[in-house]
Enzyme design. Structure first.
Site, mmCIF file in Angstrom:
data_model
loop_
_atom_site.group_PDB
_atom_site.id
_atom_site.type_symbol
_atom_site.label_atom_id
_atom_site.label_comp_id
_atom_site.label_asym_id
_atom_site.label_seq_id
_atom_site.Cartn_x
_atom_site.Cartn_y
_atom_site.Cartn_z
ATOM 1 C CB SER A 1 -0.863 -0.006 1.272
ATOM 2 O OG SER A 1 -1.492 1.245 1.455
ATOM 3 C CE1 TYR B 1 -3.876 -2.357 5.368
ATOM 4 C CE2 TYR B 1 -3.476 -0.011 5.029
ATOM 5 C CZ TYR B 1 -3.731 -1.275 4.515
ATOM 6 O OH TYR B 1 -3.828 -1.468 3.162
HETATM 7 N N1 LIG Z 1 -8.833 -0.422 -1.211
HETATM 8 C C1 LIG Z 1 -7.807 0.328 -0.860
HETATM 9 O O1 LIG Z 1 -7.932 1.567 -0.709
HETATM 10 C C2 LIG Z 1 -6.447 -0.304 -0.654
HETATM 11 C C3 LIG Z 1 -5.326 0.549 -0.652
HETATM 12 C C4 LIG Z 1 -4.073 -0.016 -0.477
HETATM 13 C C5 LIG Z 1 -3.930 -1.380 -0.294
HETATM 14 N N2 LIG Z 1 -5.035 -2.169 -0.267
HETATM 15 C C6 LIG Z 1 -4.825 -3.620 -0.055
HETATM 16 O O2 LIG Z 1 -5.443 -4.323 -1.097
HETATM 17 C C7 LIG Z 1 -5.739 -5.645 -0.658
HETATM 18 C C8 LIG Z 1 -7.147 -6.017 -1.131
HETATM 19 O O3 LIG Z 1 -8.079 -5.180 -0.490
HETATM 20 P P1 LIG Z 1 -9.374 -4.616 -1.235
HETATM 21 O O4 LIG Z 1 -9.209 -3.149 -1.336
HETATM 22 O O5 LIG Z 1 -9.661 -5.387 -2.451
HETATM 23 O O6 LIG Z 1 -10.455 -4.867 -0.103
HETATM 24 P P2 LIG Z 1 -11.680 -5.902 -0.017
HETATM 25 O O7 LIG Z 1 -12.623 -5.683 -1.139
HETATM 26 O O8 LIG Z 1 -12.185 -5.776 1.379
HETATM 27 O O9 LIG Z 1 -10.990 -7.328 -0.234
HETATM 28 C C9 LIG Z 1 -10.273 -7.990 0.784
HETATM 29 C C10 LIG Z 1 -10.184 -9.447 0.416
HETATM 30 O O10 LIG Z 1 -9.437 -10.116 1.440
HETATM 31 C C11 LIG Z 1 -10.178 -11.259 1.855
HETATM 32 N N3 LIG Z 1 -9.939 -11.561 3.251
HETATM 33 C C12 LIG Z 1 -10.098 -10.738 4.318
HETATM 34 N N4 LIG Z 1 -9.828 -11.400 5.453
HETATM 35 C C13 LIG Z 1 -9.499 -12.684 5.084
HETATM 36 C C14 LIG Z 1 -9.127 -13.840 5.807
HETATM 37 N N5 LIG Z 1 -9.042 -13.848 7.159
HETATM 38 N N6 LIG Z 1 -8.862 -14.970 5.114
HETATM 39 C C15 LIG Z 1 -8.956 -14.998 3.755
HETATM 40 N N7 LIG Z 1 -9.297 -13.936 3.023
HETATM 41 C C16 LIG Z 1 -9.559 -12.783 3.684
HETATM 42 C C17 LIG Z 1 -11.639 -10.887 1.635
HETATM 43 O O11 LIG Z 1 -12.440 -12.042 1.436
HETATM 44 P P3 LIG Z 1 -13.396 -12.714 2.522
HETATM 45 O O12 LIG Z 1 -14.001 -11.620 3.353
HETATM 46 O O13 LIG Z 1 -14.355 -13.471 1.674
HETATM 47 O O14 LIG Z 1 -12.505 -13.619 3.316
HETATM 48 C C18 LIG Z 1 -11.548 -10.117 0.321
HETATM 49 O O15 LIG Z 1 -11.572 -11.003 -0.759
HETATM 50 C C19 LIG Z 1 -5.527 -5.653 0.844
HETATM 51 O O16 LIG Z 1 -4.290 -6.271 1.146
HETATM 52 C C20 LIG Z 1 -5.473 -4.175 1.195
HETATM 53 O O17 LIG Z 1 -4.684 -3.926 2.356
HETATM 54 C C21 LIG Z 1 -6.276 -1.676 -0.460
#
Ligand SMILES: NC(=O)c1ccc[n+]([C@@H]2O[C@H](COP(=O)([O-])OP(=O)(O)OC[C@H]3O[C@@H](n4cnc5c(N)ncnc54)[C@H](OP(=O)(O)O)[C@@H]3O)[C@@H](O)[C@H]2O)c1
Length: 256
Positions: free
Chosen positions: A140, A153
């Site tokens: 991130s 985080y």
């Molecule tokens: N969106 C942003 O602004 C942003 C910015 C920088 C970095 N990121 C990073 O991008 C990555 C993806 O996030 P996203 O933005 O796509 O958010 P998201 O839509 O909330 O997706 C998160 C994913 O992680 C899975 N997950 C969460 N807890 C889990 C667990 N205990 N075991 C297995 N799977 C798990 C969720 O699936 P289930 O709930 O079905 O398990 C979901 O598929 C993360 O690493 C996040 O830190 C996001």
């Protein structure tokens, strides 16, 4: 290098960025393993990818913050010829450190850091033996400076960035590439789950982040920061005094 055949494993594939990565890999011709906790969305996506791209798709329903469930995914990785591993599953907490739920912090560190490390460790020997492979660790822009009210985080993502860079350096001679993907705020469920649904309103799209990811991966970049503004902010942060970056980061991360 581009990746158009063989197995790709995507964690956190049930929504957001993970869904986008899995769809792109399937569209490019790869067989895909989808991993997350939510069985329904994973199977729906698997059906969609099979129908649209005629590709092989497997689903593993697993809580990757749980040691036993993580072990089943590691066992799968050790037996499968994995060409691409995308360590994407992750989440954030937000709020004052003194008020954070200790169990939730432990879950976050386990998922964002330990799972990513152990899944990478499981995939790497086979990649080295085959002389090719790619690991994308989703970090991130939070990795580039401390963020008060999202301190734990941001620290997990600094861990991801540092580990990925060291892996990139070590593995490059073997033909295996490792990349830290650093999105800034992106339009997914992430912000709602972090307890700050209206935070960081200037958000990029999943499509933009996916494009940045695969363009940079093709170039063998060790780090990919998504978006021009995010790149400027992330790259200048180390040259600004800590007290100032933290004040700015706290202001940006505030709950409206
Ligand atoms: N969106 C942003 O602004 C942003 C910015 C920088 C970095 N990121 C990073 O991008 C990555 C993806 O996030 P996203 O933005 O796509 O958010 P998201 O839509 O909330 O997706 C998160 C994913 O992680 C899975 N997950 C969460 N807890 C889990 C667990 N205990 N075991 C297995 N799977 C798990 C969720 O699936 P289930 O709930 O079905 O398990 C979901 O598929 C993360 O690493 C996040 O830190 C996001």
């Amino acid at each position: 290098m581009t990746y158009t055949s063989g197995w790709a494993v995507v964690t956190g594939a049930s929504s957001g960025l993970g869904r986008g990565f899995a769809t792109k890999l399937a569209a490019d011709g790869m067989s895909v393993v989808l991993v997350a906790r939510s069985a329904g969305p994973l199977h729906d996506l698997a059906d969609e990818l099979r129908e649209t791209y005629g590709t092989e798709v497997e689903v593993i329903v697993a809580d990757l913050a749980d040691a036993d469930a993580r072990s089943t995914v590691i066992a799968d990785l050790e037996t499968r010829d994995v060409e691409v591993l995308i360590n994407n599953a992750g989440f954030a907490t937000s709020g004052d450190f003194a008020d954070e739920n200790p169990a939730r912090i432990a879950e976050m560190i386990s998922l964002n850091c330990l799972t990513l490390t152990l899944l990478s460790r499981a995939a790497v020997p086979g990649m080295i033996a085959r002389g090719r492979g790619a690991i994308v660790n989703v970090a991130s822009t939070a990795a580039f400076q401390p963020i008060p009210t999202m301190g734990t985080y941001a620290a997990t993502k600094a861990f991801v960035l540092r580990l990925s860079l060291a892996m990139w350096h070590e593995l490059r001679p073997s033909g295996v590439t490792v990349m830290a993907l650093c999105p800034g705020a992106t339009e997914t469920d992430f912000w709602r789950i972090a307890g700050n649904p209206d935070g960081f309103r200037r958000r990029r799209t999943v499509a933009q982040v996916v494009a940045t990811c695969f363009d940079s991966l093709a170039k063998g970049s060790p780090v990919a920061i998504d978006g021009a503004l995010n790149t400027v902010l992330a790259r200048t942060a180390p040259f600004v005094p800590d007290r100032l970056t933290m004040a700015i980061a706290r202001f940006i991360a505030r709950r409206p």
